[in-house]
Design a protein around this motif. Structure first.
Motif, short mmCIF file in Angstrom:
data_model
loop_
_atom_site.label_atom_id
_atom_site.label_comp_id
_atom_site.label_asym_id
_atom_site.label_seq_id
_atom_site.Cartn_x
_atom_site.Cartn_y
_atom_site.Cartn_z
N ARG A 193 5.90 -2.86 -3.26
CA ARG A 193 5.27 -1.64 -2.78
C ARG A 193 4.00 -1.29 -3.53
N GLU A 194 3.98 -1.57 -4.85
CA GLU A 194 2.80 -1.22 -5.64
C GLU A 194 2.68 -2.14 -6.85
N GLY A 195 1.50 -2.76 -6.99
CA GLY A 195 1.25 -3.63 -8.13
C GLY A 195 -0.06 -3.29 -8.80
N VAL A 196 -0.63 -4.25 -9.51
CA VAL A 196 -1.85 -3.97 -10.26
C VAL A 196 -3.01 -3.59 -9.37
N SER A 197 -3.00 -4.02 -8.11
CA SER A 197 -4.09 -3.70 -7.19
C SER A 197 -3.89 -2.40 -6.44
N GLY A 198 -2.76 -1.71 -6.70
CA GLY A 198 -2.49 -0.45 -6.02
C GLY A 198 -1.37 -0.56 -5.01
N LYS A 199 -1.20 0.50 -4.24
CA LYS A 199 -0.14 0.53 -3.23
C LYS A 199 -0.47 -0.37 -2.06
N ARG A 200 0.56 -1.07 -1.59
CA ARG A 200 0.41 -1.97 -0.46
C ARG A 200 0.70 -1.24 0.85
N PRO A 201 0.11 -1.72 1.95
CA PRO A 201 0.56 -1.26 3.27
C PRO A 201 2.03 -1.65 3.47
N GLU A 202 2.73 -0.95 4.31
CA GLU A 202 4.17 -1.17 4.46
C GLU A 202 4.53 -2.31 5.40
N ARG A 203 3.56 -2.80 6.14
CA ARG A 203 3.88 -3.75 7.22
C ARG A 203 4.64 -4.98 6.76
N PHE A 204 4.32 -5.52 5.59
CA PHE A 204 4.91 -6.78 5.15
C PHE A 204 5.92 -6.60 4.00
N ASP A 205 6.55 -5.44 3.95
CA ASP A 205 7.51 -5.18 2.87
C ASP A 205 8.62 -6.22 2.81
N ASP A 206 9.13 -6.63 3.95
CA ASP A 206 10.25 -7.58 3.97
C ASP A 206 9.85 -8.91 3.34
N LEU A 207 8.65 -9.40 3.68
CA LEU A 207 8.17 -10.65 3.11
C LEU A 207 7.99 -10.53 1.60
N CYS A 208 7.43 -9.40 1.17
CA CYS A 208 7.21 -9.20 -0.27
C CYS A 208 8.54 -9.11 -1.01
N ASN A 209 9.48 -8.40 -0.45
CA ASN A 209 10.81 -8.33 -1.08
C ASN A 209 11.46 -9.70 -1.16
N GLN A 210 11.20 -10.54 -0.17
CA GLN A 210 11.73 -11.91 -0.17
C GLN A 210 11.16 -12.72 -1.34
N ILE A 211 9.85 -12.58 -1.59
CA ILE A 211 9.23 -13.31 -2.70
C ILE A 211 9.74 -12.79 -4.04
N VAL A 212 9.86 -11.48 -4.18
CA VAL A 212 10.41 -10.90 -5.41
C VAL A 212 11.83 -11.40 -5.64
N ALA A 213 12.62 -11.44 -4.57
CA ALA A 213 14.01 -11.92 -4.68
C ALA A 213 14.06 -13.39 -5.08
N MET A 214 13.12 -14.19 -4.56
CA MET A 214 13.07 -15.61 -4.93
C MET A 214 12.83 -15.78 -6.43
N TYR A 215 11.86 -15.05 -6.96
CA TYR A 215 11.60 -15.13 -8.40
C TYR A 215 12.81 -14.67 -9.20
N ASP A 216 13.47 -13.61 -8.74
CA ASP A 216 14.62 -13.09 -9.48
C ASP A 216 15.79 -14.06 -9.45
N GLU A 217 16.10 -14.59 -8.26
CA GLU A 217 17.26 -15.47 -8.13
C GLU A 217 17.01 -16.86 -8.71
N VAL A 218 15.95 -17.51 -8.22
CA VAL A 218 15.71 -18.90 -8.59
C VAL A 218 15.23 -19.02 -10.04
N TRP A 219 14.27 -18.22 -10.41
CA TRP A 219 13.68 -18.32 -11.74
C TRP A 219 14.49 -17.56 -12.80
N ASN A 220 14.68 -16.27 -12.57
CA ASN A 220 15.26 -15.43 -13.63
C ASN A 220 16.77 -15.61 -13.77
N ARG A 221 17.46 -15.87 -12.66
CA ARG A 221 18.92 -16.04 -12.74
C ARG A 221 19.33 -17.51 -12.67
N ARG A 222 18.34 -18.39 -12.68
CA ARG A 222 18.57 -19.84 -12.75
C ARG A 222 19.41 -20.37 -11.58
#
Length: 349
Positions: A193-222
């Motif tokens: 929803r919001e990163g270093v560049s500011g708040k994002r438009p809401e249209r692609f929230d699902d895709l962004c949540n998918q990428i965050v989940a990938m980093y959390d599951e694959v990388w952070n939780r091994r």
């Protein structure tokens, strides 16, 4: 593909006189580097631009000019590179974030930061993550594959990193990477929803949540077994030193090998950008930081068991909701400089 128009709510003055933000970035790159219109940088960058790199940061336009003149002298037949993609997204009515991936080539025919000309050719990638407001770049996160440059030119990466541990080539000052400084400052608990560049438009929230989940599951939780849930079976990843991994097994191994160097490493996503077009499909850009301890396999010499911060940038190309191609960059010379700096500090105690 949907009929969504990414330009609908963006004032044309934000990217004038060009057709769109993609044309703005690519045209300015050509005018500055190919046409050698370096003096026009003032039309492109704000006077108080902030440039964040893994070595430190600068806060004014003069540093951009000084570094660019040196690079033009060192690589008279190149240096600016060829734009591979521009992943952009709106940030307010007069602004956008642009993540510009460049394949750079050139011949080292002049003196440079690293010494006399080698006469050798080089190839590397860079991702410039730029925040544009009112037609000018006001902030930039710059990630280069500097190891690939030195490797091509036949220059010893450890020697360069040792010099950088004493003085940053960007700021000229001793490297001092702190949690609350530069590209590592602040915390972004919901980058979808919001990163270093500011708040994002809401249209692609699902895709962004998918990428965050990938980093959390694959990388952070091994959960390396979950790669298949996020990636196309034919996934290809281009990463540092021009290495390439193809298909699920190689992609998994690439992540495992990096985390083996920093066994407690965790990825922190700091920005996301989504761009969709009928010609190029859906692409996502990410800025991230890997926090870890250099206590695993000795890729960069004997482990120091000290903390390391890795500033990274990634571009994803999606197909049917999964990652088909990835370009993952971070600066290994900056990593080496932190490790060598820790060794130097231990030797003086």
């Amino acid at each position: 593909m949907s009929a969504f128009d990414p330009l609908a709510d963006l004032d044309p003055a934000a990217y004038a006189p060009f057709r769109d933000p993609r044309d703005y970035i690519l045209s300015w790159t050509d005018q500055i580097w190919i046409d050698k219109g370096l003096g026009r940088l003032g039309e492109h960058y704000a006077d108080d631009i902030k440039v964040h790199t893994a070595y430190g940061e600068t806060y004014d336009f003069d540093h951009v000019i000084l570094n660019s003149v040196q690079k033009m002298s060192a690589f008279p037949n190149g240096g600016g590179g060829s734009g591979e993609d521009v992943v952009w997204e709106q940030r307010g009515p007069m602004g956008f974030i642009s993540s510009h991936r460049v394949l750079k080539t050139g011949t080292n025919l002049g003196y440079w930061t690293y010494g006399p000309p080698t006469g050798r050719n080089w190839v590397s990638r860079t991702i410039a993550h730029c925040l544009v407001q009112d037609g000018k770049v006001i902030e930039e996160w710059l990630v280069r594959d500097e190891y690939a440059v030195l490797q091509s030119l036949g220059i010893d990466p450890e020697r360069v990193a040792a010099d950088m541990a004493l003085a940053s080539p960007v700021t000229g000052e001793t490297m001092a990477i702190a949690d609350d400084a530069g590209p590592f400052a602040g915390r972004y608990p919901d980058p979808a929803r919001e990163g270093v560049s500011g708040k994002r438009p809401e249209r692609f929230d699902d895709l962004c949540n998918q990428i965050v989940a990938m980093y959390d599951e694959v990388w952070n939780r091994r959960r390396f077994d979950r790669v298949i849930d996020y990636c196309d079976p034919k996934v290809v990843c281009h990463t540092v030193r021009l290495h390439r991994a193809q298909a699920i097994d190689a992609y998994q191994q690439q992540i495992i090998d990096l985390l083996a160097v920093f066994p407690d490493g965790r990825i922190e996503v700091r920005d996301l950008v989504v761009c969709e077009s009928s010609e190029l499909g859906t692409r996502i850009a990410a800025i991230w930081v890997l926090h870890g301890t250099y206590s695993g396999v000795p890729l960069y010499g004997p482990p120091t068991r000290t903390p390391v911060k890795v500033l990274g940038a990634t571009h994803f190309e999606m197909r049917d909701g999964r990652i088909l191609r990835e370009w993952r960059l971070f600066d290994e010379i900056a990593v080496l400089a932190q490790i060598i700096g820790a060794r130097n500090a231990a030797a003086t105690r």
